[in-house]
Each structure stands twice: as C-alpha cells, then as structure tokens.
Scaffold this active site. Sequence first.
Site, PDB file in Angstrom:
ATOM      1  N   CYS A 126       0.813  -1.226   0.000  1.00 54.03           N
ATOM      2  CA  CYS A 126       0.000   0.000   0.000  1.00 54.03           C
ATOM      3  C   CYS A 126       0.841   1.268   0.000  1.00 54.03           C
ATOM      4  O   CYS A 126       0.570   2.211  -0.757  1.00 54.03           O
ATOM      5  CB  CYS A 126      -0.962  -0.007   1.190  1.00 54.03           C
ATOM      6  SG  CYS A 126      -0.175  -0.432   2.761  1.00 54.03           S
ATOM      7  N   GLN A 153       1.302   5.594   8.924  1.00 54.73           N
ATOM      8  CA  GLN A 153       0.357   4.630   8.373  1.00 54.73           C
ATOM      9  C   GLN A 153      -0.802   4.299   9.312  1.00 54.73           C
ATOM     10  O   GLN A 153      -0.633   4.088  10.505  1.00 54.73           O
ATOM     11  CB  GLN A 153       1.104   3.348   7.958  1.00 54.73           C
ATOM     12  CG  GLN A 153       2.079   3.612   6.823  1.00 54.73           C
ATOM     13  CD  GLN A 153       2.821   2.384   6.332  1.00 54.73           C
ATOM     14  OE1 GLN A 153       4.019   2.463   6.034  1.00 54.73           O
ATOM     15  NE2 GLN A 153       2.158   1.236   6.232  1.00 54.73           N
ATOM     16  N   ARG A 227       3.602   3.515  12.353  1.00 57.83           N
ATOM     17  CA  ARG A 227       2.159   3.306  12.572  1.00 57.83           C
ATOM     18  C   ARG A 227       1.637   4.399  13.491  1.00 57.83           C
ATOM     19  O   ARG A 227       2.224   4.651  14.552  1.00 57.83           O
ATOM     20  CB  ARG A 227       1.909   1.924  13.201  1.00 57.83           C
ATOM     21  CG  ARG A 227       0.440   1.525  13.242  1.00 57.83           C
ATOM     22  CD  ARG A 227      -0.097   1.183  11.878  1.00 57.83           C
ATOM     23  NE  ARG A 227       0.492  -0.027  11.328  1.00 57.83           N
ATOM     24  CZ  ARG A 227       0.331  -0.431  10.062  1.00 57.83           C
ATOM     25  NH1 ARG A 227      -0.401   0.292   9.230  1.00 57.83           N
ATOM     26  NH2 ARG A 227       0.893  -1.538   9.626  1.00 57.83           N
ATOM     27  N   HIS A 234      -3.013   6.328   4.597  1.00 64.79           N
ATOM     28  CA  HIS A 234      -1.589   6.450   4.900  1.00 64.79           C
ATOM     29  C   HIS A 234      -1.077   7.799   4.385  1.00 64.79           C
ATOM     30  O   HIS A 234      -1.492   8.275   3.323  1.00 64.79           O
ATOM     31  CB  HIS A 234      -0.777   5.356   4.200  1.00 64.79           C
ATOM     32  CG  HIS A 234      -0.994   3.977   4.738  1.00 64.79           C
ATOM     33  ND1 HIS A 234      -1.687   3.703   5.896  1.00 64.79           N
ATOM     34  CD2 HIS A 234      -0.598   2.765   4.236  1.00 64.79           C
ATOM     35  CE1 HIS A 234      -1.701   2.388   6.097  1.00 64.79           C
ATOM     36  NE2 HIS A 234      -1.047   1.813   5.113  1.00 64.79           N
TER      37      HIS A 234
END
Length: 329
Positions: A126, A153, A227, A234
């Site tokens: 992704c 993300q 994260r 994202h």
Amino acid sequence: MKVAVVGATGLVGTVMLKVLEERNFPLTELIPVASEKSVGKEITFKGKKFPIVSMDTAISMKPDIALFSAGGNTSLEHAPRFKEAGTTVIDNSSAWRMDPAIKLIVPEVNAHELSIDNKIIANPNCSTIQMVVVLKPLHDKYKIKRVIVSTYQSVTGTGVKAVEQLMNERNGIDGPKAYPYEIDLNVLPHIDVFTDNGYTKEEMKMVKETNKIMSDNNIKVTATTVRIPVMGGHSESVNIEFENDFDLAEVRSILEKAPGVIVVDDVANLKYPMPKDAHEKDEVFVGRIRRDESASKALNLWIVADNLRKGAATNAVQIAEYLVQKELV
C-alpha cells in the site's frame, strides 16, 4: 465475466466488493470465497445475495479473474491452482511481489507491461503504490536519483484486530492486542518484522518494490515506516533528489496532469492532504510541494491515499479493468 474475490469477508476483501460495485465492473457472476467457517453465509452485491464458497468450489467454477486478499500463505498455495484452471489471479499479498517471473503492477505506472501470459499478477504494498503514482511522472521528466520516505500509516493497514485495539484503548476497554504497545496517543516506528539490516520488512518492501515497478534499480530508496493512531489512509513525507533541476511551477503542472493524482497545495489557505480527506477515495493526493533548500535538485512532497482503496482494493480492480479493456482475459 466470472470474478472470484478470495478473502471476501476481510477488511480488503470487503472493500474490493465495494469498489467492484462502485466502478460498475463488468462481471456477470460473483464468486465470494472465504474460510471454511464462512462457507454458506451470504454477502450482498448490487442488491443480490451471493453464497460464500470454499476454495475448491471456486476453482471448479473456473472464474476469469480472481482477486486475492487472504494472506501470503493462502496465495502461495492456491493462486497456482486458480492459474491451472485458466484464471488470472491478482494477488494483494506480498507472496509474489518480488518473484522475477511475476509482474508487480500499478496501472498508472506500468500496466503496459502486462500480457495475456501473465496469469498471476502482484499488487504492490500500500505505501509503495501511492508513492510511485507520484514518482513516475517526475522520474520521466527529471530522472530520480534518490528517495527518502517516512510514512505515517493507518491502523487499518494491520487489519480488524488493530482497529479494535485502537478503539478499545480510546474507550478504556481491555482487549486483544495487534501491537506490542498501546497505539492510541502513541506512534510506533515499527511495521512488520525487523530484518538483519535494522530495517523492517515494510521498509524494505518500499525499497525493492519501487525499483521493480519503476524498472530502474538505480533509484536509491530509504524508508522509515511508522504506525499512527488514525483510520482512513496512509501519509508519507517524501524527499526526492533528481539528476536534473526542476521548476516548481512545472512540477505542479506535471502532477496536476498525472493520472490518479490530485494536487492539494495551497498553504496560504491551509490546504494540504490529510487522511480524512483521502478516506474512501481512489486517488492519490499530493501537497506541501516545495524545494529542499538543504540540497540541490531536491524536492519535498506530502502524499496521502486511502490504503484500503488505492493502496489495495482499488489498485487490484484497476488492474482487472485494464485486463478486460485490453482483452487480456
């Protein structure tokens, strides 16, 4: 046109079904596939109910295209079985991405590489997808030497368990953990497992996949993937060093014309891309476009996209659309 969606009840599989419906993909028969415990249950697609079937049943039905989002081990085991049945597999896992015999495709960048012989096609990571959609038109014009990327993300990239962990923590509920630490009000500089060189697998995916998709191993890439406690998409801070100098107005013009890209870059009015704006959108958003004043021929960008859509489901469906359009299935 028979289309199987393998992993139809998962986060990405659910979005695949949604995207197929929204984009009015020309299928005549839908074959939802999930684990044995889901077989017999029904999903609704375009107002009609379809029973979930097993892997063996789906293969016996000989779909034209199978969209896979059920994890790497499932893909390694069953994608070749679909291929043997004459099905073209578009796989969202990391299982086939770096196989030299398998094409790694972002339609805006390298769909032209596909032929009728490509029966297993890999969907990239992704975070790589949204970056290369922006990099490609700039590389064509100025030739990229080096990319430094830091990602921010969404928890949706990990899956349902991570979303539940975030919401449980936010609501003071003790529950199962997808991460080794709390994610709410926190930031984890750690996505996937650490490798021997100190990078995570997610970081090395961005390095290797960028080179493969762009067909240029001379592009140097370094990544730090992080994260954060958001849902919807994202974000990436990207620094690009070019071989040739550039004009900022021309950079903006190139990106405004680039397929699949929307420029949101008006800092005077506080306009820049955010995950909330990209949520449930198929495009890649870019802003904070500015020259890097610490290096020559270098550019800073901020790139945002919905990781479940363009970062996964939409990219896979766009590959399927290309195959149909070019009569490769």
